[in-house]
Design an enzyme around this catalytic site. Sequence first.
Site, short mmCIF file in Angstrom:
data_model
loop_
_atom_site.label_atom_id
_atom_site.label_comp_id
_atom_site.label_asym_id
_atom_site.label_seq_id
_atom_site.Cartn_x
_atom_site.Cartn_y
_atom_site.Cartn_z
N LYS A 1 0.85 -1.20 0.00
CA LYS A 1 0.00 0.00 0.00
C LYS A 1 0.88 1.25 0.00
CE LYS A 1 -4.47 0.17 2.37
NZ LYS A 1 -5.10 0.19 3.69
O1 G3P Z 1 -8.94 0.66 4.53
C1 G3P Z 1 -9.04 1.99 4.92
C2 G3P Z 1 -9.79 2.12 6.17
O2 G3P Z 1 -9.11 1.45 7.19
C3 G3P Z 1 -10.12 3.49 6.60
O3 G3P Z 1 -11.27 3.39 7.33
O4 G3P Z 1 -12.90 3.95 9.04
O5 G3P Z 1 -10.52 4.74 9.28
O6 G3P Z 1 -12.03 5.75 7.57
P1 G3P Z 1 -11.70 4.53 8.37
#
Ligand code: G3P
Length: 214
Positions: free
Chosen positions: A83
């Site tokens: 990533k």
């Molecule tokens: O894969 C990306 C994800 O982990 C982000 O999620 O909920 O932190 O916006 P969030």
Amino acid sequence: MKLFLDTANLNEIKEAAALGFLDGVTTNPTLIAKEKKRFDDAIREICDVCSGPVSAECVSETYEALVPEARRLAKLAPNVVVKVPLTKEGLKTVRALAPERIRFNVTLCFSANQAILAAKAGAAFVSPFIGRLDDAGHDGMQVIRDICLIYRTYGYTTEVLTASIRHPLHVLEAAKAGAHIATMPFAVFDKLISHPLTDAGVQRFLDDYRKIPR
Ligand code: G3P
């Protein structure tokens, strides 16, 4: 549509894998920090449980530092996907290393224009963060629809990995838009299975079965 878990928790990954629906795993430094393990150990353990793509995130900020870090992460396991952030440095890294057959997931994508650049750079996956867009008052799902349309129009093979999913409706809408993948927390994964009418229906059939003379 492929279903990924967005977690570094091994128990959650094992449970989803045992159900047979786990197509891959995405992690990020925030998720790995919660597990209190060494970074490389956490990724290797996940790769042992999940045979699909497992995203491991680079933390370097310059192209010069991202290149060796990406090469190092790619060697942790055959199914590691590296990533990198959707920055100039990240895109340069993808362009330089994709010919070495390192698979990249370009993350922190917030616009269709950014997704075009990820595809042109040679990324295997692009991760638009729809929940964070919604949080900021934008329409995250519209970005998914735009990217899917653009990728179909131009025949880009980069897979749209819908990320920052917060609830089952996000999964449904991403599927309708034609996104290749939805990655989600275990709690959302669990909710895809459950429906109150299913539970009520099971209970009613059981109650009625007990009334049948044997
Ligand atoms: O894969 C990306 C994800 O982990 C982000 O999620 O909920 O932190 O916006 P969030």
